[in-house]
Design a protein around this motif. Structure first.
Motif, PDB file in Angstrom:
ATOM      1  N   LYS A  72     -17.562  18.047  -8.158  1.00  0.00           N
ATOM      2  CA  LYS A  72     -16.190  17.572  -7.955  1.00  0.00           C
ATOM      3  C   LYS A  72     -15.166  18.648  -8.312  1.00  0.00           C
ATOM      4  O   LYS A  72     -14.173  18.844  -7.608  1.00  0.00           O
ATOM      5  N   LEU A  73     -15.416  19.359  -9.421  1.00  0.00           N
ATOM      6  CA  LEU A  73     -14.464  20.371  -9.861  1.00  0.00           C
ATOM      7  C   LEU A  73     -14.440  21.586  -8.934  1.00  0.00           C
ATOM      8  O   LEU A  73     -13.457  22.316  -8.894  1.00  0.00           O
ATOM      9  N   ASN A  74     -15.525  21.780  -8.208  1.00  0.00           N
ATOM     10  CA  ASN A  74     -15.565  22.858  -7.218  1.00  0.00           C
ATOM     11  C   ASN A  74     -15.179  22.367  -5.825  1.00  0.00           C
ATOM     12  O   ASN A  74     -15.111  23.155  -4.889  1.00  0.00           O
ATOM     13  N   GLY A  75     -14.955  21.055  -5.722  1.00  0.00           N
ATOM     14  CA  GLY A  75     -14.638  20.465  -4.422  1.00  0.00           C
ATOM     15  C   GLY A  75     -13.306  19.763  -4.400  1.00  0.00           C
ATOM     16  O   GLY A  75     -12.253  20.380  -4.570  1.00  0.00           O
ATOM     17  N   SER A  76     -13.340  18.414  -4.223  1.00  0.00           N
ATOM     18  CA  SER A  76     -12.110  17.654  -3.998  1.00  0.00           C
ATOM     19  C   SER A  76     -11.181  17.608  -5.205  1.00  0.00           C
ATOM     20  O   SER A  76      -9.980  17.354  -5.054  1.00  0.00           O
ATOM     21  N   MET A  77     -11.703  17.848  -6.408  1.00  0.00           N
ATOM     22  CA  MET A  77     -10.866  17.801  -7.617  1.00  0.00           C
ATOM     23  C   MET A  77     -10.477  19.191  -8.123  1.00  0.00           C
ATOM     24  O   MET A  77      -9.941  19.334  -9.216  1.00  0.00           O
ATOM     25  N   LYS A  78     -10.736  20.186  -7.326  1.00  0.00           N
ATOM     26  CA  LYS A  78     -10.545  21.572  -7.767  1.00  0.00           C
ATOM     27  C   LYS A  78      -9.113  21.884  -8.183  1.00  0.00           C
ATOM     28  O   LYS A  78      -8.874  22.653  -9.121  1.00  0.00           O
ATOM     29  N   ASP A  79      -8.143  21.297  -7.496  1.00  0.00           N
ATOM     30  CA  ASP A  79      -6.745  21.638  -7.755  1.00  0.00           C
ATOM     31  C   ASP A  79      -6.075  20.726  -8.787  1.00  0.00           C
ATOM     32  O   ASP A  79      -4.865  20.827  -9.023  1.00  0.00           O
ATOM     33  N   LYS A  80      -6.838  19.832  -9.406  1.00  0.00           N
ATOM     34  CA  LYS A  80      -6.257  18.887 -10.358  1.00  0.00           C
ATOM     35  C   LYS A  80      -6.081  19.499 -11.752  1.00  0.00           C
ATOM     36  O   LYS A  80      -5.352  18.946 -12.584  1.00  0.00           O
ATOM     37  N   ALA A  81      -6.759  20.594 -12.020  1.00  0.00           N
ATOM     38  CA  ALA A  81      -6.637  21.280 -13.301  1.00  0.00           C
ATOM     39  C   ALA A  81      -6.606  22.780 -13.046  1.00  0.00           C
ATOM     40  O   ALA A  81      -6.847  23.239 -11.924  1.00  0.00           O
ATOM     41  N   THR A  82      -6.327  23.543 -14.096  1.00  0.00           N
ATOM     42  CA  THR A  82      -6.301  24.999 -13.939  1.00  0.00           C
ATOM     43  C   THR A  82      -7.719  25.532 -13.821  1.00  0.00           C
ATOM     44  O   THR A  82      -8.677  24.872 -14.253  1.00  0.00           O
ATOM     45  N   PRO A  83      -7.904  26.733 -13.248  1.00  0.00           N
ATOM     46  CA  PRO A  83      -9.246  27.325 -13.178  1.00  0.00           C
ATOM     47  C   PRO A  83      -9.916  27.417 -14.546  1.00  0.00           C
ATOM     48  O   PRO A  83     -11.128  27.183 -14.660  1.00  0.00           O
ATOM     49  N   GLN A  84      -9.160  27.733 -15.590  1.00  0.00           N
ATOM     50  CA  GLN A  84      -9.738  27.839 -16.927  1.00  0.00           C
ATOM     51  C   GLN A  84     -10.207  26.479 -17.433  1.00  0.00           C
ATOM     52  O   GLN A  84     -11.283  26.364 -18.047  1.00  0.00           O
ATOM     53  N   GLU A  85      -9.424  25.442 -17.157  1.00  0.00           N
ATOM     54  CA  GLU A  85      -9.827  24.096 -17.584  1.00  0.00           C
ATOM     55  C   GLU A  85     -11.063  23.633 -16.824  1.00  0.00           C
ATOM     56  O   GLU A  85     -11.975  23.025 -17.418  1.00  0.00           O
ATOM     57  N   ASN A  86     -11.107  23.917 -15.538  1.00  0.00           N
ATOM     58  CA  ASN A  86     -12.296  23.575 -14.757  1.00  0.00           C
ATOM     59  C   ASN A  86     -13.526  24.292 -15.303  1.00  0.00           C
ATOM     60  O   ASN A  86     -14.609  23.698 -15.420  1.00  0.00           O
ATOM     61  N   PHE A  87     -13.376  25.557 -15.634  1.00  0.00           N
ATOM     62  CA  PHE A  87     -14.486  26.331 -16.185  1.00  0.00           C
ATOM     63  C   PHE A  87     -14.956  25.739 -17.509  1.00  0.00           C
ATOM     64  O   PHE A  87     -16.162  25.658 -17.775  1.00  0.00           O
ATOM     65  N   THR A  88     -14.022  25.318 -18.340  1.00  0.00           N
ATOM     66  CA  THR A  88     -14.364  24.715 -19.634  1.00  0.00           C
ATOM     67  C   THR A  88     -15.168  23.433 -19.448  1.00  0.00           C
ATOM     68  O   THR A  88     -16.169  23.206 -20.142  1.00  0.00           O
ATOM     69  N   LEU A  89     -14.739  22.592 -18.494  1.00  0.00           N
ATOM     70  CA  LEU A  89     -15.448  21.338 -18.214  1.00  0.00           C
ATOM     71  C   LEU A  89     -16.852  21.599 -17.674  1.00  0.00           C
ATOM     72  O   LEU A  89     -17.823  20.946 -18.070  1.00  0.00           O
ATOM     73  N   ILE A  90     -16.963  22.564 -16.761  1.00  0.00           N
ATOM     74  CA  ILE A  90     -18.266  22.888 -16.172  1.00  0.00           C
ATOM     75  C   ILE A  90     -19.207  23.459 -17.236  1.00  0.00           C
ATOM     76  O   ILE A  90     -20.397  23.096 -17.307  1.00  0.00           O
ATOM     77  N   LYS A  91     -18.706  24.336 -18.064  1.00  0.00           N
ATOM     78  CA  LYS A  91     -19.511  24.927 -19.131  1.00  0.00           C
ATOM     79  C   LYS A  91     -20.011  23.860 -20.100  1.00  0.00           C
ATOM     80  O   LYS A  91     -21.164  23.877 -20.529  1.00  0.00           O
ATOM     81  N   TRP A  92     -19.135  22.913 -20.424  1.00  0.00           N
ATOM     82  CA  TRP A  92     -19.516  21.806 -21.303  1.00  0.00           C
ATOM     83  C   TRP A  92     -20.651  20.991 -20.694  1.00  0.00           C
ATOM     84  O   TRP A  92     -21.617  20.636 -21.376  1.00  0.00           O
ATOM     85  N   ALA A  93     -20.568  20.707 -19.412  1.00  0.00           N
ATOM     86  CA  ALA A  93     -21.616  19.936 -18.736  1.00  0.00           C
ATOM     87  C   ALA A  93     -22.937  20.709 -18.730  1.00  0.00           C
ATOM     88  O   ALA A  93     -24.004  20.145 -18.994  1.00  0.00           O
ATOM     89  N   ARG A  94     -22.878  21.999 -18.433  1.00  0.00           N
ATOM     90  CA  ARG A  94     -24.098  22.815 -18.378  1.00  0.00           C
ATOM     91  C   ARG A  94     -24.760  22.964 -19.747  1.00  0.00           C
ATOM     92  O   ARG A  94     -25.980  23.149 -19.836  1.00  0.00           O
ATOM     93  N   ASN A  95     -23.960  22.877 -20.814  1.00  0.00           N
ATOM     94  CA  ASN A  95     -24.490  23.050 -22.173  1.00  0.00           C
ATOM     95  C   ASN A  95     -24.952  21.750 -22.814  1.00  0.00           C
ATOM     96  O   ASN A  95     -25.247  21.712 -24.015  1.00  0.00           O
ATOM     97  N   GLY A  96     -25.001  20.689 -22.028  1.00  0.00           N
ATOM     98  CA  GLY A  96     -25.557  19.441 -22.548  1.00  0.00           C
ATOM     99  C   GLY A  96     -24.552  18.344 -22.824  1.00  0.00           C
ATOM    100  O   GLY A  96     -24.917  17.249 -23.254  1.00  0.00           O
ATOM    101  N   ALA A  97     -23.267  18.591 -22.594  1.00  0.00           N
ATOM    102  CA  ALA A  97     -22.222  17.566 -22.735  1.00  0.00           C
ATOM    103  C   ALA A  97     -22.225  16.923 -24.120  1.00  0.00           C
ATOM    104  O   ALA A  97     -22.357  15.707 -24.269  1.00  0.00           O
ATOM    105  N   SER A  98     -22.076  17.723 -25.144  1.00  0.00           N
ATOM    106  CA  SER A  98     -22.120  17.210 -26.520  1.00  0.00           C
ATOM    107  C   SER A  98     -20.899  16.353 -26.819  1.00  0.00           C
ATOM    108  O   SER A  98     -19.789  16.619 -26.338  1.00  0.00           O
ATOM    109  N   GLU A  99     -21.102  15.329 -27.639  1.00  0.00           N
ATOM    110  CA  GLU A  99     -20.018  14.422 -27.986  1.00  0.00           C
ATOM    111  C   GLU A  99     -18.996  15.097 -28.885  1.00  0.00           C
ATOM    112  O   GLU A  99     -17.789  14.806 -28.812  1.00  0.00           O
ATOM    113  N   GLU A 100     -19.464  15.993 -29.736  1.00  0.00           N
ATOM    114  CA  GLU A 100     -18.549  16.687 -30.642  1.00  0.00           C
ATOM    115  C   GLU A 100     -17.541  17.530 -29.863  1.00  0.00           C
ATOM    116  O   GLU A 100     -16.332  17.492 -30.132  1.00  0.00           O
ATOM    117  N   GLU A 101     -18.029  18.306 -28.875  1.00  0.00           N
ATOM    118  CA  GLU A 101     -17.127  19.123 -28.069  1.00  0.00           C
ATOM    119  C   GLU A 101     -16.242  18.247 -27.191  1.00  0.00           C
ATOM    120  O   GLU A 101     -15.106  18.612 -26.890  1.00  0.00           O
TER     121      GLU A 101
END
Length: 252
Positions: A72-101
């Motif tokens: 979604k962040l690379n597609g239809s929702m790409k323009d809803k946040a800044t590139p840095q925010e999208n990268f942060t969300l994607i990185k969080w998902a790839r790292n296991g989506a911890s509740e603390e983060e």
């Protein structure tokens, strides 16, 4: 050559022509809007505008190299946040989506950029909740069985009614061989079945994605031919057999 008795489009009364014309115009516009909606949803699944085989694969089979969130962040929702925010969300998902983060970094981004829609529109998942967002952060396996079942039965019932009335009006067209008219009337229903069946098959094997495009194109083309032919014959073709609403003609 066969003789047939049935209403024909050129000889319909003005009120009936107006009724049929209104329906055909609205149905045609509805099909155009459906195409636009597909372009703006499925058509952005690979991050690029325009419907492609990859879009179909990502929508039904999934992009199993990443999460639904990433797609979604690379597609239809790409323009809803800044590139840095999208990268942060994607990185969080790839790292296991911890509740603390989630609590410290991710939730503030979601509440600022996503909550306006996702927390207020019932049809959208409420991704301001960690449990919901965590599901979106898992590997993308495409549409779920429950969503496919729901959308399939809606399309089969709803679109078949549209094709029924388009076909009923077109059945009054003149100048067609009976088998050609029958084939055109049946074609949208056949391609609709191909389209829906291909969703399920693509969920299992991405190679069936081509049939989704074939199905959608097939019923759209057949419907367009019937709509335009019906409108032409009601308003352009000269009246046959006088002004009677029921005439006998030689169906070529």
């Amino acid at each position: 050559m066969r003789e047939g008795t049935w209403l024909n489009l050129p000889s319909l009364s003005l009120p009936i022509k107006s009724l049929f014309t209104g329906y055909l115009l609205v149905a045609g516009l509805g099909l155009l809007m459906a195409g636009a909606q597909i372009m703006l949803t499925h058509g952005m699944a690979d991050g690029k505008f325009g419907l492609s085989v990859d879009d179909i694969v990502y929508s039904y089979y999934g992009n199993r190299e990443g999460s639904k969130l990433e797609a979604k962040l690379n597609g239809s929702m790409k323009d809803k946040a800044t590139p840095q925010e999208n990268f942060t969300l994607i990185k969080w998902a790839r790292n296991g989506a911890s509740e603390e983060e989630w609590k410290t970094t991710i939730k503030p981004i979601v509440e600022a950029k996503c909550a306006m829609c996702h927390a207020n529109i019932p049809s959208l998942p409420n991704i301001t909740k960690y449990e919901v967002m965590k599901e979106r952060a898992k590997v993308d396996e495409g549409a779920s069985v429950s969503s496919l079942t729901r959308v399939s039965h809606i399309h089969l019932f709803g679109i078949s009614f549209i094709f029924f009335f388009i076909g009923l009006i077109f059945s009054m067209a003149i100048g067609f061989k009976y088998w050609v008219k029958a084939l055109l009337i049946f074609t949208p229903f056949a391609f609709l079945i191909v389209d829906i069946a291909s969703w399920w098959l693509t969920k299992i094997n991405p190679n069936f994605a081509y049939f989704v495009i074939i199905g959608g194109f097939g019923y759209s083309l057949a419907s367009t031919v019937m709509i335009l032919t019906s409108l032409w014959q009601m308003w352009i073709t000269p009246i046959r057999g006088g002004h009677s609403e029921e005439n006998t003609w030689r169906d070529g």
